[in-house]
Design a protein around this motif. Structure first.
Motif, PDB file in Angstrom:
ATOM      1  N   HIS A  20       0.835  -1.206   0.000  1.00  0.00           N
ATOM      2  CA  HIS A  20       0.000   0.000   0.000  1.00  0.00           C
ATOM      3  C   HIS A  20       0.867   1.252   0.000  1.00  0.00           C
ATOM      4  N   SER A  21       1.956   1.230   0.734  1.00  0.00           N
ATOM      5  CA  SER A  21       2.806   2.416   0.854  1.00  0.00           C
ATOM      6  C   SER A  21       3.588   2.698  -0.408  1.00  0.00           C
ATOM      7  N   HIS A  22       3.673   1.729  -1.324  1.00  0.00           N
ATOM      8  CA  HIS A  22       4.468   1.931  -2.526  1.00  0.00           C
ATOM      9  C   HIS A  22       3.615   2.207  -3.760  1.00  0.00           C
ATOM     10  N   ARG A  23       2.289   2.403  -3.610  1.00  0.00           N
ATOM     11  CA  ARG A  23       1.430   2.617  -4.776  1.00  0.00           C
ATOM     12  C   ARG A  23       1.790   3.902  -5.521  1.00  0.00           C
ATOM     13  N   ALA A  24       2.259   4.909  -4.793  1.00  0.00           N
ATOM     14  CA  ALA A  24       2.608   6.184  -5.438  1.00  0.00           C
ATOM     15  C   ALA A  24       3.744   5.995  -6.436  1.00  0.00           C
ATOM     16  N   ILE A  25       4.692   5.145  -6.095  1.00  0.00           N
ATOM     17  CA  ILE A  25       5.819   4.893  -7.000  1.00  0.00           C
ATOM     18  C   ILE A  25       5.319   4.230  -8.269  1.00  0.00           C
ATOM     19  N   LEU A  26       4.402   3.273  -8.123  1.00  0.00           N
ATOM     20  CA  LEU A  26       3.837   2.586  -9.280  1.00  0.00           C
ATOM     21  C   LEU A  26       3.146   3.581 -10.192  1.00  0.00           C
ATOM     22  N   SER A  27       2.388   4.522  -9.627  1.00  0.00           N
ATOM     23  CA  SER A  27       1.665   5.516 -10.421  1.00  0.00           C
ATOM     24  C   SER A  27       2.630   6.413 -11.186  1.00  0.00           C
ATOM     25  N   THR A  28       3.752   6.738 -10.564  1.00  0.00           N
ATOM     26  CA  THR A  28       4.730   7.628 -11.188  1.00  0.00           C
ATOM     27  C   THR A  28       5.253   7.069 -12.497  1.00  0.00           C
ATOM     28  N   LEU A 151      10.431   0.701 -10.448  1.00  0.00           N
ATOM     29  CA  LEU A 151       9.178   0.031 -10.762  1.00  0.00           C
ATOM     30  C   LEU A 151       9.257  -1.445 -10.402  1.00  0.00           C
ATOM     31  N   GLY A 152      10.393  -2.067 -10.714  1.00  0.00           N
ATOM     32  CA  GLY A 152      10.576  -3.481 -10.378  1.00  0.00           C
ATOM     33  C   GLY A 152      10.484  -3.717  -8.890  1.00  0.00           C
ATOM     34  N   LEU A 153      11.093  -2.838  -8.108  1.00  0.00           N
ATOM     35  CA  LEU A 153      11.041  -2.986  -6.649  1.00  0.00           C
ATOM     36  C   LEU A 153       9.614  -2.829  -6.138  1.00  0.00           C
ATOM     37  N   GLN A 154       8.887  -1.821  -6.680  1.00  0.00           N
ATOM     38  CA  GLN A 154       7.504  -1.611  -6.255  1.00  0.00           C
ATOM     39  C   GLN A 154       6.647  -2.829  -6.580  1.00  0.00           C
ATOM     40  N   ARG A 155       6.762  -3.318  -7.813  1.00  0.00           N
ATOM     41  CA  ARG A 155       5.945  -4.450  -8.222  1.00  0.00           C
ATOM     42  C   ARG A 155       6.348  -5.727  -7.504  1.00  0.00           C
ATOM     43  N   GLY A 156       7.585  -5.796  -7.060  1.00  0.00           N
ATOM     44  CA  GLY A 156       8.040  -6.996  -6.361  1.00  0.00           C
ATOM     45  C   GLY A 156       7.230  -7.282  -5.120  1.00  0.00           C
ATOM     46  N   PHE A 157       6.963  -6.247  -4.328  1.00  0.00           N
ATOM     47  CA  PHE A 157       6.148  -6.422  -3.133  1.00  0.00           C
ATOM     48  C   PHE A 157       4.728  -6.863  -3.503  1.00  0.00           C
ATOM     49  N   GLU A 158       4.214  -6.249  -4.554  1.00  0.00           N
ATOM     50  CA  GLU A 158       2.862  -6.580  -5.005  1.00  0.00           C
ATOM     51  C   GLU A 158       2.778  -8.046  -5.452  1.00  0.00           C
ATOM     52  N   ILE A 159       3.794  -8.498  -6.207  1.00  0.00           N
ATOM     53  CA  ILE A 159       3.807  -9.876  -6.725  1.00  0.00           C
ATOM     54  C   ILE A 159       3.935 -10.879  -5.588  1.00  0.00           C
ATOM     55  N   PHE A 160       4.761 -10.551  -4.609  1.00  0.00           N
ATOM     56  CA  PHE A 160       4.905 -11.451  -3.464  1.00  0.00           C
ATOM     57  C   PHE A 160       3.592 -11.556  -2.698  1.00  0.00           C
ATOM     58  N   GLN A 161       2.929 -10.412  -2.540  1.00  0.00           N
ATOM     59  CA  GLN A 161       1.635 -10.416  -1.849  1.00  0.00           C
ATOM     60  C   GLN A 161       0.629 -11.278  -2.602  1.00  0.00           C
ATOM     61  N   GLN A 162       0.625 -11.175  -3.940  1.00  0.00           N
ATOM     62  CA  GLN A 162      -0.301 -11.964  -4.749  1.00  0.00           C
ATOM     63  C   GLN A 162       0.004 -13.453  -4.625  1.00  0.00           C
ATOM     64  N   MET A 163       1.274 -13.791  -4.556  1.00  0.00           N
ATOM     65  CA  MET A 163       1.665 -15.195  -4.388  1.00  0.00           C
ATOM     66  C   MET A 163       1.098 -15.756  -3.087  1.00  0.00           C
ATOM     67  N   ALA A 178      12.645 -12.328  -2.323  1.00  0.00           N
ATOM     68  CA  ALA A 178      11.853 -11.264  -1.688  1.00  0.00           C
ATOM     69  C   ALA A 178      12.747 -10.415  -0.779  1.00  0.00           C
ATOM     70  N   ALA A 179      13.671 -11.072  -0.092  1.00  0.00           N
ATOM     71  CA  ALA A 179      14.605 -10.334   0.766  1.00  0.00           C
ATOM     72  C   ALA A 179      15.518  -9.438  -0.066  1.00  0.00           C
ATOM     73  N   ARG A 180      15.879  -9.900  -1.255  1.00  0.00           N
ATOM     74  CA  ARG A 180      16.707  -9.069  -2.147  1.00  0.00           C
ATOM     75  C   ARG A 180      15.957  -7.825  -2.592  1.00  0.00           C
ATOM     76  N   VAL A 181      14.655  -7.991  -2.825  1.00  0.00           N
ATOM     77  CA  VAL A 181      13.839  -6.833  -3.171  1.00  0.00           C
ATOM     78  C   VAL A 181      13.853  -5.830  -2.018  1.00  0.00           C
ATOM     79  N   ALA A 182      13.674  -6.341  -0.809  1.00  0.00           N
ATOM     80  CA  ALA A 182      13.679  -5.465   0.367  1.00  0.00           C
ATOM     81  C   ALA A 182      15.031  -4.768   0.526  1.00  0.00           C
ATOM     82  N   ALA A 183      16.113  -5.527   0.356  1.00  0.00           N
ATOM     83  CA  ALA A 183      17.450  -4.951   0.513  1.00  0.00           C
ATOM     84  C   ALA A 183      17.728  -3.914  -0.559  1.00  0.00           C
ATOM     85  N   ALA A 184      17.217  -4.154  -1.777  1.00  0.00           N
ATOM     86  CA  ALA A 184      17.409  -3.191  -2.867  1.00  0.00           C
ATOM     87  C   ALA A 184      16.694  -1.875  -2.574  1.00  0.00           C
ATOM     88  N   LYS A 185      15.674  -1.928  -1.720  1.00  0.00           N
ATOM     89  CA  LYS A 185      14.976  -0.712  -1.296  1.00  0.00           C
ATOM     90  C   LYS A 185      15.549  -0.170   0.010  1.00  0.00           C
TER      91      LYS A 185
END
Length: 569
Positions: A20-28, A151-163, A178-185
């Motif tokens: 939810h907190s990363h939706r703004a990045i996706l919109s950008t 964008l990849g980092l933002q969508r990563g959280f979304e994809i993990f949630q969907q999984m 998933a941890a790599r996505v977190a570390a990249a952020k």
């Protein structure tokens, strides 16, 4: 399944907040998502495939003699290979090879629209791609690449949630990606939390699982959290390697934690031994720092130091920093006798625990029986018990081909006789050769035939059977006989990586003999009389070996470190 559902229920709220907190990045980046540049969607691919399989699209020339009729079994196999799920996996693999994050995300979106059921491998590949950083994220790189990375980092959280919503059971790779996505952020806390969540799924973490959190905390300079990850790693039985220990060493240097610096140097000694240039730079920076001048003892108990050396097998005492004042930091060489050319300290040969050797031989035997025909290797073990032990073992194929294009029995014989002269019992070494070498090619020559028969008569030639890998045989023989091993094989390939033991490089260092060729002929290069490992001396000095050049004529560089004030009591 109940366990999985309960575990996922614990994970879901965490990622609901994050996504939810990363939706703004996706919109950008929504409007910069150029779909027209992406290959045809998976739906189009599936439709094309379906059309190609209709009767009208087939070749109607049934009388063509070149037409091959597929068996029902082959058709079923082909159908399985060309399912939408398999097509998606293949396309995601191609995205991974090219690092195309946008294409992978587009494929994912189209798969969701088509109600395609994604499996754990699909999700893992997507998460991996989302964690990949393209270009320079510090602002000096290509702006489009930076946008794709975000964008990849933002969508990563979304994809993990969907999984998790789809109740797809994650595995170690899922959590690691998933941890790599977190570390990249720049969120190592989340990466560490993911690592802890693995326990809910009864998944054993691997070394790579700890990397995102550990390196993230070290990069942030958070030594306390980095030590916490390290402690969890030790508790899980995962051994850190040079990269991890180097990061922990650097964060300890920055935190001026002398006890941890001392600990990491000794852990490097046990694991990395000869260190890379980057690790060497961290070590240099520590010993050149003003803080390092203040920490050493000006006096110590000589008896305790001696006891430490005996307990550790030599080369280190583990009693803490000795000596104080400014450290002398010099890059130098060590002569053949192990004497440092800078401080004249003589390096030692560190003992190998006999119990470690026995355990290693047993694990090697078990692994060899799994990888080789068990009956063949079992027969060799019985033969070795009857004919051994030997003072040396020879990798016959490697030695017979050393520095020449074609296998030479005369070279093998010459080197074997040199090795015999070094033997305390003057017995010929055991020679391991594949049966092809013993029966075909140069072995058919009368002189070579006589040599082979003589070696067999003396019980020092073992021909490994068809379907067997010589490497397992000569390595096991050398380890179990606790003797020298003559080979130029660096033992770095997949087979030796399977051994997964810090014992192996120490054993190889003390037991491997190499063949050297020069204008004067072929000669033996014996193991050094000192250990190529970080060494801590009784007077407080340190010696750190660097990785050697591939050119044997270029001597290995050592870092010599000695404190100004050395006062023992």
């Amino acid at each position: 399944m109940l366990r999985i559902s309960a575990s996922m229920a614990k994970l879901t709220p965490l990622f609901s907040i994050l996504t939810h907190s990363h939706r703004a990045i996706l919109s950008t980046f929504k409007h910069s998502f150029n779909r027209s540049a992406i290959i045809p969607s998976i739906k189009a691919t599936i439709n094309t495939l379906a059309a190609a399989q209709t009767p009208n699209s087939r070749d109607n020339n049934d009388n063509d003699s070149s037409t091959i009729k597929l068996s029902s079994r082959t058709r079923r196999k082909k159908d399985r290979q060309e399912t939408p799920e398999v097509i998606l996996q293949r396309q995601l693999n191609n995205c991974s090879k090219s690092g195309d994050v946008l294409q992978a995300l587009h494929l994912y979106d189209e798969a969701r629209k088509s109600s395609l059921v994604l499996n754990v491998e699909h999700y893992n590949k997507l998460l991996y791609l989302c964690s990949v950083q393209i270009g320079d994220n510090d602002g000096d790189g290509d702006g489009d690449n930076v946008g794709v990375s975000h964008l990849g980092l933002q969508r990563g959280f979304e994809i993990f949630q969907q999984m998790l919503n789809d109740q797809v059971e994650p595995n170690e790779a899922t959590f690691t990606n998933a941890a790599r996505v977190a570390a990249a952020k720049d969120d190592p806390d989340m990466a560490f939390e993911l690592l802890k969540q693995m326990k809910n799924f009864e998944i054993l973490p691997r070394l790579r699982s700890y990397g995102p959190a550990l390196f993230g905390f070290c990069k942030r300079g958070d030594a306390v959290k980095a030590y916490e990850v390290d402690a969890d790693m030790i508790e899980s039985g995962v051994m850190a390697e040079e990269d991890e220990l180097s990061a922990l060493l650097e964060v300890s240097v920055e935190a001026k934690n002398e006890d941890k610096v001392y600990e990491m140097l000794h852990r490097l000694r046990a694991v990395a031994r000869q260190v890379s240039e980057s690790t060497l730079k961290i070590i240099e920076d520590w010993f050149k720092s003003e803080y390092a001048m203040k920490i050493g003892k000006r006096g110590w108990d000589v008896e305790k130091i001696r006891e430490g050396f005996v307990r550790g097998g030599g080369g280190w005492h583990g009693q803490g920093w000795l000596g104080s004042g400014k450290w002398k930091v010099v890059k130098t060489n060590v002569d053949e006798d192990g004497t440092c050319l800078s401080c004249s300290e003589k390096l030692v040969s560190i003992d190998i625990d006999p119990n470690e050797t026995e355990n290693f031989a047993a694990s090697l035997s078990k692994l060899a029986c799994q990888k080789q025909p068990k009956a063949n290797f079992g027969h060799f073990q019985k033969w070795l018990e009857k004919n051994g032990p030997f003072d040396a073992v020879v990798d016959g194929a490697n030695v017979g081909l050393a520095n020449i294009a074609h296998f030479s029995f005369s070279q093998l014989d010459y080197v074997v006789r040199q090795l015999r002269e070094l033997s305390p019992t003057k017995r010929l070494p055991l020679i391991i050769l594949h049966v092809n070498r013993v029966t075909g090619g140069p072995a058919q020559s009368p002189n070579n035939r006589r040599l082979i028969e003589n070696l067999k008569k003396n019980g020092v030639l073992y021909a490994t059977p068809y379907g067997s890998n010589d490497d397992w045989y000569w390595l096991y023989a050398a380890v179990s006989c606790k003797c020298l091993l003559l080979t130029n094989d660096e033992m770095r390939d997949h087979l030796f990586q399977l051994l997964g033991s810090s014992f192996f490089p120490r054993w190889k260092e003390k037991h491997q003999v190499r063949v050297s060729a020069s204008k004067r002929g072929v000669s033996l290069v014996l193991p050094p009389c000192y250990s190529l490992v970080i060494q801590e001396s009784a007077n407080g000095s340190w010696h750190v070996p660097t990785v050697a050049s591939d050119d044997p004529d270029i001597p290995r560089k050592w870092l010599c470190l000695s404190a100004a004030a050395i006062i023992a009591r």
